[in-house]
Design a protein around this motif. Structure first.
Motif, mmCIF file in Angstrom:
data_model
loop_
_atom_site.group_PDB
_atom_site.id
_atom_site.type_symbol
_atom_site.label_atom_id
_atom_site.label_comp_id
_atom_site.label_asym_id
_atom_site.label_seq_id
_atom_site.Cartn_x
_atom_site.Cartn_y
_atom_site.Cartn_z
ATOM 1 N N GLU A 1 -2.842 5.872 -0.199
ATOM 2 C CA GLU A 1 -4.120 5.230 0.147
ATOM 3 C C GLU A 1 -4.451 5.485 1.615
ATOM 4 O O GLU A 1 -5.612 5.424 2.012
ATOM 5 C CB GLU A 1 -4.017 3.720 -0.085
ATOM 6 N N ALA A 2 -3.399 5.712 2.426
ATOM 7 C CA ALA A 2 -3.613 5.978 3.848
ATOM 8 C C ALA A 2 -2.621 7.029 4.329
ATOM 9 O O ALA A 2 -1.508 7.140 3.810
ATOM 10 C CB ALA A 2 -3.437 4.701 4.662
ATOM 11 N N ILE A 3 -3.054 7.807 5.316
ATOM 12 C CA ILE A 3 -2.157 8.753 5.997
ATOM 13 C C ILE A 3 -2.101 8.350 7.464
ATOM 14 O O ILE A 3 -3.145 8.133 8.093
ATOM 15 C CB ILE A 3 -2.670 10.212 5.893
ATOM 16 N N ILE A 4 -0.875 8.221 8.001
ATOM 17 C CA ILE A 4 -0.729 8.028 9.450
ATOM 18 C C ILE A 4 -0.255 9.360 10.012
ATOM 19 O O ILE A 4 0.855 9.821 9.711
ATOM 20 C CB ILE A 4 0.287 6.914 9.801
ATOM 21 N N ASN A 5 -1.100 10.000 10.808
ATOM 22 C CA ASN A 5 -0.761 11.322 11.350
ATOM 23 C C ASN A 5 -0.184 11.205 12.750
ATOM 24 O O ASN A 5 -0.907 11.026 13.726
ATOM 25 C CB ASN A 5 -2.004 12.209 11.383
ATOM 26 N N MET B 1 0.838 -1.198 0.000
ATOM 27 C CA MET B 1 0.000 0.000 0.000
ATOM 28 C C MET B 1 0.876 1.253 0.000
ATOM 29 O O MET B 1 2.037 1.196 0.375
ATOM 30 C CB MET B 1 -0.889 -0.003 1.253
ATOM 31 N N LYS B 2 0.290 2.382 -0.391
ATOM 32 C CA LYS B 2 1.018 3.662 -0.360
ATOM 33 C C LYS B 2 0.579 4.443 0.872
ATOM 34 O O LYS B 2 -0.608 4.774 1.013
ATOM 35 C CB LYS B 2 0.699 4.467 -1.617
ATOM 36 N N ILE B 3 1.554 4.691 1.750
ATOM 37 C CA ILE B 3 1.233 5.294 3.046
ATOM 38 C C ILE B 3 2.036 6.580 3.237
ATOM 39 O O ILE B 3 3.267 6.589 3.081
ATOM 40 C CB ILE B 3 1.559 4.304 4.200
ATOM 41 N N LEU B 4 1.343 7.646 3.576
ATOM 42 C CA LEU B 4 1.995 8.922 3.887
ATOM 43 C C LEU B 4 2.065 9.061 5.407
ATOM 44 O O LEU B 4 1.061 8.855 6.095
ATOM 45 C CB LEU B 4 1.172 10.063 3.287
#
Ligand SMILES: NC(=O)c1ccc[n+]([C@@H]2O[C@H](COP(=O)([O-])OP(=O)(O)OC[C@H]3O[C@@H](n4cnc5c(N)ncnc54)[C@H](OP(=O)(O)O)[C@@H]3O)[C@@H](O)[C@H]2O)c1
Length: 287
Positions: free
Chosen positions: A60-64, A1-4
């Motif tokens: 696809e997802a952001i972990i803040n 997955m693509k994670i920011l």
């Protein structure tokens, strides 16, 4: 997955980097200033900054993990605290809504007053923050929930681990090693959280597309004083250097909840959360 990932130079951001590095996920580390682990500048308080990075990376997802996490600084500077912890999260929520991105956000036990008899809080217990920091993190949860985006909010407690950024465990160990006295309270009780466990829970929330609120912390309730004694005993350091004090002796700027712990059933069953024992985490951090 693509994670920011936001706040990549922080304690949790660093641990997430180490976990994602072992995985097959494609990820981008960011922070509001360049340097350290951050490959791109992403200031969550600037909508332009958020939009630029998100539209080009298309996660696809952001972990803040970005936050103003110093409780006393938040008490002294409500404006900056609100800008980062609330307005920044609003920017992320808006962009997640626009691009249908799953947001993983970190919140805190400080949304509770810590006055419950056994100090064990469930995900649906009523919040009642005592500090500006706690209020701001509760407001951030409300911003996300009212936006209706796909999101998981992971609340956590007193995070420690291996990072140049000082945390409670490295602070106590360093003080004792230098032969310096350290004041530790016995009337603030927590369930300290190993940052590697929290990082794994964040990634699990991404992979499982988890939605809702999750409580994530260590499995043992202990005061700061108990933690100091455990550290001195594990590393054979001089426990006589630990001053047993009470909260009133510390003159802390922001009020702290006396006893906070979390019920972990939901995160264990839905995120496969598996908290590491304190001694095992100390071994991992310092070996
Ligand atoms: N640590 C704990 O005991 C604890 C307990 C409960 C909950 N939490 C929550 O857990 C999350 C992670 O905390 P942490 O311990 O990893 O905190 P941390 O070490 O302070 O990391 C937060 C990072 O966010 C960065 N940041 C600040 N403002 C920003 C902005 N405008 N845009 C982008 N990045 C920004 C900080 O940059 P600088 O390096 O320049 O400051 C820092 O690197 C936070 O949401 C915190 O509230 C932490």
């Amino acid at each position: 997955m693509k994670i920011l990932v936001t706040g990549s130079n922080g304690l949790l951001g660093n641990a997430i980097h180490l976990e994602l590095n072992k995985s097959n996920h494609k990820y981008l580390n960011t922070s509001h200033t360049i340097g350290g682990l951050a490959k791109k500048v992403l200031d969550i308080t600037s909508m332009d900054s958020v939009e630029n990075v998100v539209s080009s990376f298309q996660p696809e997802a952001i972990i803040n993990t970005a936050a103003m996490a110093n409780v006393d600084k938040c008490e002294k500077d409500r404006g900056t605290c609100w800008d980062v912890n609330v307005n920044g999260v609003r920017n992320l929520s808006e962009v997640c809504d626009r691009y249908n991105i799953h947001l993983i956000h970190i919140s805190t036990d400080y949304i509770f007053d810590g006055l419950k008899d056994d100090g064990i809080y469930f995900e649906d217990d009523k919040p009642s923050p005592l500090s500006v920091y706690g209020e701001s993190k509760l407001a951030s949860e409300k911003v996300i929930i009212s936006s209706g985006i796909r999101s998981a909010i992971l609340r956590t407690i007193l995070v420690y681990g291996n990072h140049e950024r000082k945390n409670i465990v490295t602070f106590i160990k360093e003080k004792l090693e230098m032969g310096e006295k350290v004041d530790l309270v016995s009337d603030q009780v927590r369930m300290p959280t190993f940052v590697d466990d929290l990082a794994k829970a964040c990634i699990s929330a991404v992979e499982k597309k988890a939605e809702g609120i999750y409580h994530v912390c260590g499995d043992k309730k202990m005061s700061y004083y108990d933690l100091g004694i455990a550290i001195s005993s594990y590393f054979s350091l001089n426990s006589n250097l630990i001053n047993h004090v009470q909260t009133k002796d510390l003159n802390q700027i922001a009020a702290r909840p006396p006893i906070t712990g979390f019920d972990l059933k939901k995160s264990i069953s839905e995120l496969d959360f598996d908290p590491t024992k304190l001694e095992d985490s100390l071994k991992k951090i310092f070996n």
